[in-house]
Design a protein around this motif. Structure first.
Motif, mmCIF file in Angstrom:
data_model
loop_
_atom_site.group_PDB
_atom_site.id
_atom_site.type_symbol
_atom_site.label_atom_id
_atom_site.label_comp_id
_atom_site.label_asym_id
_atom_site.label_seq_id
_atom_site.Cartn_x
_atom_site.Cartn_y
_atom_site.Cartn_z
ATOM 1 N N ALA A 1 0.828 -1.206 0.000
ATOM 2 C CA ALA A 1 0.000 0.000 0.000
ATOM 3 C C ALA A 1 0.857 1.249 0.000
ATOM 4 C CB ALA A 1 -0.927 -0.012 1.223
ATOM 5 N N LEU A 2 1.923 1.234 0.795
ATOM 6 C CA LEU A 2 2.830 2.372 0.809
ATOM 7 C C LEU A 2 3.484 2.572 -0.539
ATOM 8 C CD1 LEU A 2 4.532 1.843 4.295
ATOM 9 C CD2 LEU A 2 3.008 3.704 3.657
ATOM 10 N N ALA A 3 3.892 1.462 -1.164
ATOM 11 C CA ALA A 3 4.544 1.557 -2.476
ATOM 12 C C ALA A 3 3.594 2.112 -3.519
ATOM 13 C CB ALA A 3 5.055 0.189 -2.904
ATOM 14 N N SER A 4 2.324 1.680 -3.488
ATOM 15 C CA SER A 4 1.365 2.174 -4.481
ATOM 16 C C SER A 4 1.054 3.639 -4.267
ATOM 17 C CB SER A 4 0.066 1.354 -4.397
ATOM 18 O OG SER A 4 -0.574 1.549 -3.147
ATOM 19 N N ALA A 5 1.250 4.109 -3.015
ATOM 20 C CA ALA A 5 1.034 5.525 -2.731
ATOM 21 C C ALA A 5 2.230 6.382 -3.098
ATOM 22 C CB ALA A 5 0.723 5.717 -1.242
ATOM 23 N N GLY A 6 3.305 5.725 -3.510
ATOM 24 C CA GLY A 6 4.476 6.486 -3.924
ATOM 25 C C GLY A 6 5.585 6.495 -2.898
ATOM 26 N N LEU A 7 5.449 5.761 -1.775
ATOM 27 C CA LEU A 7 6.477 5.747 -0.739
ATOM 28 C C LEU A 7 7.282 4.471 -0.854
ATOM 29 C CD1 LEU A 7 7.729 7.010 1.727
ATOM 30 C CD2 LEU A 7 5.994 5.898 3.133
ATOM 31 N N CYS A 8 8.559 4.592 -1.187
ATOM 32 C CA CYS A 8 9.424 3.438 -1.363
ATOM 33 C C CYS A 8 10.150 3.164 -0.063
ATOM 34 C CB CYS A 8 10.441 3.675 -2.487
ATOM 35 S SG CYS A 8 9.649 3.842 -4.086
ATOM 36 N N LEU A 9 9.721 2.163 0.686
ATOM 37 C CA LEU A 9 10.352 1.800 1.943
ATOM 38 C C LEU A 9 10.660 0.311 1.924
ATOM 39 C CD1 LEU A 9 8.098 3.750 4.454
ATOM 40 C CD2 LEU A 9 10.454 4.253 3.906
ATOM 41 N N ALA A 10 11.883 -0.022 2.305
ATOM 42 C CA ALA A 10 12.286 -1.413 2.323
ATOM 43 C C ALA A 10 11.989 -2.059 3.662
ATOM 44 C CB ALA A 10 13.782 -1.525 2.028
ATOM 45 N N CYS B 1 -0.200 15.580 3.213
ATOM 46 C CA CYS B 1 0.698 15.177 2.134
ATOM 47 C C CYS B 1 -0.127 15.064 0.861
ATOM 48 C CB CYS B 1 1.352 13.812 2.404
ATOM 49 S SG CYS B 1 2.216 13.630 3.967
ATOM 50 N N THR B 2 0.415 15.516 -0.257
ATOM 51 C CA THR B 2 -0.283 15.289 -1.519
ATOM 52 C C THR B 2 -0.016 13.880 -2.031
ATOM 53 O OG1 THR B 2 1.547 16.283 -2.746
ATOM 54 C CG2 THR B 2 -0.272 17.729 -2.139
ATOM 55 N N THR B 3 1.099 13.286 -1.649
ATOM 56 C CA THR B 3 1.375 11.864 -1.813
ATOM 57 C C THR B 3 1.855 11.367 -0.461
ATOM 58 O OG1 THR B 3 2.011 12.094 -4.147
ATOM 59 C CG2 THR B 3 2.747 10.098 -2.997
ATOM 60 N N ALA B 4 1.167 10.393 0.115
ATOM 61 C CA ALA B 4 1.419 9.977 1.493
ATOM 62 C C ALA B 4 2.889 9.645 1.737
ATOM 63 C CB ALA B 4 0.554 8.769 1.841
ATOM 64 N N GLY B 5 3.479 10.322 2.719
ATOM 65 C CA GLY B 5 4.851 10.041 3.108
ATOM 66 C C GLY B 5 5.905 10.567 2.163
ATOM 67 N N VAL B 6 5.513 11.273 1.099
ATOM 68 C CA VAL B 6 6.486 11.763 0.116
ATOM 69 C C VAL B 6 6.474 13.287 0.095
ATOM 70 C CG1 VAL B 6 7.298 11.622 -2.266
ATOM 71 C CG2 VAL B 6 6.121 9.670 -1.244
ATOM 72 N N THR B 7 5.489 13.874 -0.555
ATOM 73 C CA THR B 7 5.379 15.332 -0.634
ATOM 74 C C THR B 7 4.504 15.814 0.522
ATOM 75 O OG1 THR B 7 3.628 14.977 -2.264
ATOM 76 C CG2 THR B 7 5.814 15.532 -3.095
ATOM 77 N N CYS B 8 5.125 16.003 1.658
ATOM 78 C CA CYS B 8 4.423 16.351 2.893
ATOM 79 C C CYS B 8 4.822 17.753 3.359
ATOM 80 C CB CYS B 8 4.752 15.336 3.992
ATOM 81 S SG CYS B 8 4.225 13.647 3.601
ATOM 82 N N GLU B 9 4.080 18.258 4.318
ATOM 83 C CA GLU B 9 4.329 19.602 4.815
ATOM 84 C C GLU B 9 5.404 19.644 5.894
ATOM 85 O OE1 GLU B 9 0.705 20.998 6.538
ATOM 86 O OE2 GLU B 9 0.571 19.357 7.999
ATOM 87 N N ASN B 10 5.832 18.482 6.431
ATOM 88 C CA ASN B 10 6.740 18.547 7.584
ATOM 89 C C ASN B 10 7.708 17.368 7.663
ATOM 90 O OD1 ASN B 10 4.937 16.574 8.281
ATOM 91 N ND2 ASN B 10 4.123 17.614 10.091
ATOM 92 N N ASP B 11 8.377 17.058 6.576
ATOM 93 C CA ASP B 11 9.401 16.009 6.594
ATOM 94 C C ASP B 11 10.715 16.590 7.131
ATOM 95 O OD1 ASP B 11 10.917 13.764 6.240
ATOM 96 O OD2 ASP B 11 10.895 13.792 4.055
ATOM 97 N N VAL B 12 10.694 16.988 8.393
ATOM 98 C CA VAL B 12 11.871 17.551 9.055
ATOM 99 C C VAL B 12 11.991 16.930 10.443
ATOM 100 C CG1 VAL B 12 11.857 19.739 7.802
ATOM 101 C CG2 VAL B 12 10.550 19.534 9.917
ATOM 102 N N ALA B 13 13.211 16.843 10.960
ATOM 103 C CA ALA B 13 13.448 16.242 12.265
ATOM 104 C C ALA B 13 14.682 16.864 12.899
ATOM 105 C CB ALA B 13 13.616 14.730 12.139
ATOM 106 N N ILE B 14 14.806 16.695 14.203
ATOM 107 C CA ILE B 14 15.952 17.169 14.975
ATOM 108 C C ILE B 14 16.551 16.004 15.757
ATOM 109 C CG2 ILE B 14 16.692 18.579 16.942
ATOM 110 C CD1 ILE B 14 16.254 20.287 14.567
ATOM 111 N N LEU B 15 17.874 15.839 15.663
ATOM 112 C CA LEU B 15 18.625 14.931 16.520
ATOM 113 C C LEU B 15 19.448 15.775 17.486
ATOM 114 C CD1 LEU B 15 19.999 12.483 13.783
ATOM 115 C CD2 LEU B 15 18.025 12.100 15.287
ATOM 116 N N VAL B 16 19.483 15.369 18.748
ATOM 117 C CA VAL B 16 20.275 16.086 19.751
ATOM 118 C C VAL B 16 21.531 15.272 20.043
ATOM 119 C CG1 VAL B 16 20.322 17.110 22.045
ATOM 120 C CG2 VAL B 16 18.172 17.030 20.757
#
Length: 378
Positions: A6-15, A214-229
């Motif tokens: 389902a993720l792949a068909s939505a455009g999200l390539c995750l192994a 997201c316009t494509t789930a998990g791909v073109t999203c509004e907040n694909d950002v993260a912080i590592l401390v």
């Protein structure tokens, strides 16, 4: 249909498959970010690390001509904001992480280039002999289910490392990866400023639980950002040695028509085997039909995820004869990180995208990270 299909068909390539049970994590006091205390477990396979699966768009984004003919009017939650960077003292702490790879010093094809999108770019090896500000960016290694993966990232405060959310957690699965290590200025198996473990990872709650727009789930999203401390060494954080970039939110660094010019830094494994820092210079444009993501032309691929997009990169020229600078002339300011690539990046269209940085995603992440680990912030 399986979740993976389902993720792949939505455009999200995750192994990586989704676990049967959601991982226990914590919410920030405001409830807008999710964080995890990092578990340092297992060895990092520096030599055999794989590129983190980069979200890939399967429908071609707008071409450069289309974006210029019909520019977007970006929507931001507040006026543009700038957070300045800082200087480091340049102290080195060299470590050899892996045996240097033969061929990693080969030069790239002569620029300029463009793909079928018609969006021009220049992709070159970055000369780390110049050290600053390049050393503020670096390579990120992390573990997931026994395997080592790589992304890219950059310091935005003494101990805060900015990267992509998909390098930290799996979209919508409520599951974090683990054991992140940041290597500023990584170069062909060596860590000139040391390897830095991380103590906490922050992502937007909506990315973690899959409710982000997201316009494509998990791909073109509004907040694909993260912080590592980062974990300090002897009381010092990596930014005190190499410095850190400033960052702009809510459209800082963009023209009123949503245009900007960036230097993209990263460690794509398909260029120089991921052993050298790669720089791409390209004009970017905001695409309102793709969650206000910015699109640039680029030769970079997997492994470049999370790498910074920087305006006014490098040292400023001195002025004379009454010359004045233009608007938004602040140096070395991050206005995005690599979020996704078009599925034809290897041979065709050659474009990549970045989620917008706003006061509601990056601003909240930084606020919560600094609240939890005050000494990591200046």
């Amino acid at each position: 249909m399986s979740i993976k299909k389902a993720l792949a068909s939505a455009g999200l390539c995750l192994a990586l498959a989704v676990p049967a049970a959601a991982e226990t994590v914590r919410l920030s006091p405001g409830g807008e970010t999710t964080y995890k205390t990092v578990q340092q477990k297992g060895d990092i396979d520096y030599a055999g690390a794989k590129p983190a699966p980069m979200p890939q768009l399967r429908t071609a984004p707008r071409s450069q001509l289309e974006m210029l003919a019909k520019p977007a009017s970006p929507r931001f939650p507040a006026p543009p904001e700038l957070t300045p960077g800082g200087e480091g003292d340049g102290r080195e702490d060299p470590v050899i992480l892996a045996v240097p790879q033969a061929g990693a010093e080969d030069e790239l094809p002569a620029p300029p280039e463009f793909g079928t999108s018609g969006q021009p770019y220049t992709t070159t090896l970055e000369d780390l002999a110049k050290a600053d500000p390049q050393r503020r960016a670096g390579k990120i290694f992390f573990k997931d289910r026994g395997e080592t993966f790589v992304c890219s990232g950059a310091l935005i405060d003494r101990g805060l490392i900015l990267t992509a959310a998909h390098c930290v957690a799996q979209f919508g699965a409520r599951r974090f990866f683990d054991n992140w290590r940041f290597v500023p200025g990584y170069r062909n198996g060596s860590a000139p400023y040391g390897e830095w473990k991380t103590q906490t990872a922050f992502v937007p709650k909506s990315y973690h639980d899959g409710t982000a727009f997201c316009t494509t789930a998990g791909v073109t999203c509004e907040n694909d950002v993260a912080i590592l401390v980062a974990e300090p060494k002897g009381g010092d954080y990596p930014g005190q040695r190499v410095g850190w970039f400033g960052y702009g939110t809510n459209g800082f660094g963009f023209t009123p028509l949503g245009q900007t010019l960036v230097a993209q830094l990263g460690y794509p494994t398909s260029l120089n085997r991921g052993q050298r820092m790669i720089r791409t210079d390209s004009q970017g444009g905001v695409d309102g039909s793709l969650a206000d993501n910015t699109i640039i032309g680029s030769l970079q691929t997997g492994g470049s995820s999370g790498g910074p997009w920087i305006i006014n990169f490098g040292d400023a020229a001195s002025l004379s004869e009454g010359l004045k600078r233009g608007s938004r002339a602040n140096r070395n300011v991050i206005i995005g990180v690599t979020s996704w690539g078009y599925v034809g990046t290897g041979a065709g269209i050659k474009q990549q995208g970045a989620a917008p940085l706003t006061s509601q995603n990056l601003g909240v992440l930084v606020k919560d990270a600094c609240k939890k680990v005050p000494r990591a912030c200046s």
